[in-house]
Design a protein around this motif. Structure first.
Motif, PDB file in Angstrom:
ATOM      1  N   LEU A   1       1.885  12.899 -11.048  1.00 42.19           N
ATOM      2  CA  LEU A   1       1.775  14.353 -10.919  1.00 42.19           C
ATOM      3  C   LEU A   1       1.482  15.015 -12.258  1.00 42.19           C
ATOM      4  CD1 LEU A   1       4.688  15.140  -8.416  1.00 42.19           C
ATOM      5  CD2 LEU A   1       2.238  15.029  -7.943  1.00 42.19           C
ATOM      6  N   THR A   2       2.081  14.496 -13.322  1.00 42.17           N
ATOM      7  CA  THR A   2       1.830  15.052 -14.655  1.00 42.17           C
ATOM      8  C   THR A   2       0.378  14.825 -15.075  1.00 42.17           C
ATOM      9  OG1 THR A   2       4.134  14.702 -15.317  1.00 42.17           O
ATOM     10  CG2 THR A   2       2.510  14.971 -17.077  1.00 42.17           C
TER      11      THR A   2
ATOM     12  N   ALA B   1       0.836  -1.206   0.000  1.00 45.56           N
ATOM     13  CA  ALA B   1       0.000   0.000   0.000  1.00 45.56           C
ATOM     14  C   ALA B   1       0.870   1.255   0.000  1.00 45.56           C
ATOM     15  CB  ALA B   1      -0.929  -0.005   1.209  1.00 45.56           C
ATOM     16  N   VAL B   2       1.971   1.223   0.745  1.00 47.59           N
ATOM     17  CA  VAL B   2       2.865   2.387   0.819  1.00 47.59           C
ATOM     18  C   VAL B   2       3.543   2.623  -0.519  1.00 47.59           C
ATOM     19  CG1 VAL B   2       4.941   3.306   1.916  1.00 47.59           C
ATOM     20  CG2 VAL B   2       3.190   2.205   3.306  1.00 47.59           C
ATOM     21  N   ARG B   3       3.871   1.551  -1.237  1.00 50.15           N
ATOM     22  CA  ARG B   3       4.442   1.728  -2.585  1.00 50.15           C
ATOM     23  C   ARG B   3       3.444   2.430  -3.501  1.00 50.15           C
ATOM     24  NH1 ARG B   3       6.651  -3.739  -2.186  1.00 50.15           N
ATOM     25  NH2 ARG B   3       8.899  -3.623  -1.799  1.00 50.15           N
ATOM     26  N   ASP B   4       2.170   2.113  -3.349  1.00 45.84           N
ATOM     27  CA  ASP B   4       1.140   2.801  -4.137  1.00 45.84           C
ATOM     28  C   ASP B   4       1.087   4.282  -3.771  1.00 45.84           C
ATOM     29  OD1 ASP B   4       0.444   0.441  -5.403  1.00 45.84           O
ATOM     30  OD2 ASP B   4      -1.186  -0.017  -4.008  1.00 45.84           O
ATOM     31  N   LEU B   5       1.208   4.570  -2.480  1.00 42.61           N
ATOM     32  CA  LEU B   5       1.160   5.963  -2.022  1.00 42.61           C
ATOM     33  C   LEU B   5       2.362   6.760  -2.532  1.00 42.61           C
ATOM     34  CD1 LEU B   5      -0.040   5.571   1.684  1.00 42.61           C
ATOM     35  CD2 LEU B   5      -1.336   6.513  -0.231  1.00 42.61           C
ATOM     36  N   THR B   6       3.530   6.130  -2.530  1.00 43.55           N
ATOM     37  CA  THR B   6       4.723   6.867  -2.963  1.00 43.55           C
ATOM     38  C   THR B   6       4.637   7.235  -4.444  1.00 43.55           C
ATOM     39  OG1 THR B   6       7.087   6.939  -2.417  1.00 43.55           O
ATOM     40  CG2 THR B   6       6.366   5.101  -3.790  1.00 43.55           C
ATOM     41  N   ALA B   7       3.878   6.436  -5.220  1.00 46.13           N
ATOM     42  CA  ALA B   7       3.706   6.740  -6.647  1.00 46.13           C
ATOM     43  C   ALA B   7       2.946   8.043  -6.856  1.00 46.13           C
ATOM     44  CB  ALA B   7       2.983   5.594  -7.347  1.00 46.13           C
ATOM     45  N   LEU B   8       2.185   8.484  -5.838  1.00 55.17           N
ATOM     46  CA  LEU B   8       1.450   9.745  -5.955  1.00 55.17           C
ATOM     47  C   LEU B   8       2.385  10.951  -6.031  1.00 55.17           C
ATOM     48  CD1 LEU B   8      -1.410   9.094  -3.341  1.00 55.17           C
ATOM     49  CD2 LEU B   8      -1.586   9.044  -5.836  1.00 55.17           C
ATOM     50  N   GLY B   9       3.640  10.755  -5.665  1.00 57.60           N
ATOM     51  CA  GLY B   9       4.625  11.834  -5.786  1.00 57.60           C
ATOM     52  C   GLY B   9       5.556  11.656  -6.956  1.00 57.60           C
ATOM     53  N   GLY B  10       5.270  10.668  -7.796  1.00 56.08           N
ATOM     54  CA  GLY B  10       6.101  10.430  -8.970  1.00 56.08           C
ATOM     55  C   GLY B  10       5.728  11.327 -10.137  1.00 56.08           C
ATOM     56  N   VAL B  11       6.633  11.430 -11.084  1.00 58.54           N
ATOM     57  CA  VAL B  11       6.444  12.331 -12.232  1.00 58.54           C
ATOM     58  C   VAL B  11       5.201  11.957 -13.030  1.00 58.54           C
ATOM     59  CG1 VAL B  11       7.444  13.117 -14.404  1.00 58.54           C
ATOM     60  CG2 VAL B  11       8.900  12.839 -12.396  1.00 58.54           C
ATOM     61  N   THR B  12       4.971  10.670 -13.241  1.00 57.55           N
ATOM     62  CA  THR B  12       3.841  10.240 -14.078  1.00 57.55           C
ATOM     63  C   THR B  12       2.508  10.660 -13.481  1.00 57.55           C
ATOM     64  OG1 THR B  12       5.106   8.325 -14.846  1.00 57.55           O
ATOM     65  CG2 THR B  12       2.722   8.262 -15.155  1.00 57.55           C
TER      66      THR B  12
ATOM     67  N   MET C   1       8.827  17.174  -2.004  1.00 54.73           N
ATOM     68  CA  MET C   1       8.748  18.563  -2.450  1.00 54.73           C
ATOM     69  C   MET C   1       7.801  18.728  -3.618  1.00 54.73           C
ATOM     70  SD  MET C   1      11.726  21.204  -3.614  1.00 54.73           S
ATOM     71  CE  MET C   1      11.242  22.774  -4.367  1.00 54.73           C
ATOM     72  N   MET C   2       7.920  17.840  -4.628  1.00 54.01           N
ATOM     73  CA  MET C   2       7.061  17.992  -5.796  1.00 54.01           C
ATOM     74  C   MET C   2       5.603  17.675  -5.477  1.00 54.01           C
ATOM     75  SD  MET C   2       8.558  19.434  -8.132  1.00 54.01           S
ATOM     76  CE  MET C   2       7.081  19.381  -9.149  1.00 54.01           C
ATOM     77  N   ALA C   3       5.365  16.777  -4.504  1.00 57.22           N
ATOM     78  CA  ALA C   3       3.989  16.534  -4.074  1.00 57.22           C
ATOM     79  C   ALA C   3       3.418  17.792  -3.436  1.00 57.22           C
ATOM     80  CB  ALA C   3       3.939  15.362  -3.098  1.00 57.22           C
ATOM     81  N   ALA C   4       4.221  18.452  -2.579  1.00 61.07           N
ATOM     82  CA  ALA C   4       3.759  19.687  -1.941  1.00 61.07           C
ATOM     83  C   ALA C   4       3.566  20.791  -2.977  1.00 61.07           C
ATOM     84  CB  ALA C   4       4.758  20.124  -0.871  1.00 61.07           C
ATOM     85  N   VAL C   5       4.554  20.952  -3.862  1.00 63.43           N
ATOM     86  CA  VAL C   5       4.457  21.975  -4.905  1.00 63.43           C
ATOM     87  C   VAL C   5       3.226  21.756  -5.773  1.00 63.43           C
ATOM     88  CG1 VAL C   5       5.487  22.770  -7.071  1.00 63.43           C
ATOM     89  CG2 VAL C   5       6.889  22.596  -5.025  1.00 63.43           C
ATOM     90  N   THR C   6       3.083  20.549  -6.300  1.00 64.63           N
ATOM     91  CA  THR C   6       2.025  20.276  -7.275  1.00 64.63           C
ATOM     92  C   THR C   6       0.648  20.268  -6.638  1.00 64.63           C
ATOM     93  OG1 THR C   6       3.587  18.948  -8.562  1.00 64.63           O
ATOM     94  CG2 THR C   6       1.247  18.696  -9.068  1.00 64.63           C
ATOM     95  N   TYR C   7       0.464  19.467  -5.607  1.00 67.15           N
ATOM     96  CA  TYR C   7      -0.869  19.338  -5.020  1.00 67.15           C
ATOM     97  C   TYR C   7      -1.338  20.646  -4.381  1.00 67.15           C
ATOM     98  CZ  TYR C   7      -0.572  14.317  -5.805  1.00 67.15           C
ATOM     99  OH  TYR C   7      -0.463  13.078  -6.393  1.00 67.15           O
TER     100      TYR C   7
END
Length: 239
Positions: free
Chosen positions: A86-87, A73-84, A152-158
């Motif tokens: 977020l894009t 489940a945590v691996r799924d959550l970490t994908a929410l901060g990935g480039v794909t 950082m990108m999760a905070a920036v983007t979301y």
């Protein structure tokens, strides 16, 4: 002691909300600089190790707490901060703004997110902190550790998406909902990076701080540009 007349006039003209946001930006940058300084001096090592080991089974650093189901489940959550991811989410919101005929806001949002990404890469290049070697990594990583790019990108983007969507919303509770969801998503991404052993906790804290400062700065700039007619005006809050 009385404030100078020019300073007093400035405080009268600037809205309370703007002053609060400026203070929050200053606080977030202060946290980032403090963490970076402590990190370079090696003062965060004990804290980072204790948190990282607390998320592992006692006596077995290779085994995260919670078992295989939680780790998946945590691996799924970490994908929410990935480039794909977020894009895809960013493109969805940009499309929404274009459909709402807010072309200038959409372009502004795209530049803001790309600028945040550039800042993330610049910040990483300024530090050469190695990734944690205390525990096995739960996912593949290639770049330096400080600050956490995913966090950082999760905070920036979301958060940037949230504040731009909130401008189109007339209900205060909906604006609060957008920001709350964005903050929760950014927090989950950061926590997942520590759980998977690919970042020290201080990396994540620094990523959150710098990302939040960027998103708040975007909010201030959007308000200023809207008042000058450079982007679409913010929708007034219904009472």
């Amino acid at each position: 002691m009385r404030l100078p007349a020019a300073l007093t006039d400035l405080f009268r003209r600037v809205e309370t909300a703007t002053l609060i946001v400026i203070l929050l930006i200053a606080g977030a940058l202060w946290v980032f600089v403090g963490l970076a300084s402590e990190m370079m001096e090696g003062e965060l090592h004990a804290f980072d190790e204790s948190v990282l080991l607390a998320l592992r089974t006692p006596g077995d650093p290779a085994n995260p707490i919670g078992g295989p189901q939680i780790e998946l489940a945590v691996r799924d959550l970490t994908a929410l901060g990935g480039v794909t991811v977020l894009t895809l989410i960013s493109l969805s919101v940009l499309t929404f703004l274009f459909l709402r005929r807010q072309r200038a806001s959409a372009i502004f949002l795209a530049v803001a997110i790309l600028g945040g990404q550039a800042l993330s890469h610049l910040a990483k290049s300024g530090f050469s902190r190695p990734r944690p070697d205390l525990v096995p990594h739960g996912v593949e990583v290639a770049t330096a550790s400080f600050p956490s790019g995913h966090s950082m990108m999760a905070a920036v983007t979301y958060l940037t998406l949230a504040v731009m969507l909130a401008r189109t919303e007339g209900q205060l509770r909906m604006r609060a909902f957008y920001v709350a969801v964005a903050a929760i998503l950014a927090m989950l991404v950061g926590i997942s990076r520590v759980y998977l052993g690919v970042h020290w906790p201080s990396d994540v804290l620094a990523g959150w701080a710098l990302g939040a400062a960027w998103a708040l700065g975007v909010w201030l700039l959007a308000r200023k540009m809207a008042r000058k007619g450079q982007i679409e005006p913010e929708r007034s809050v219904e009472t």
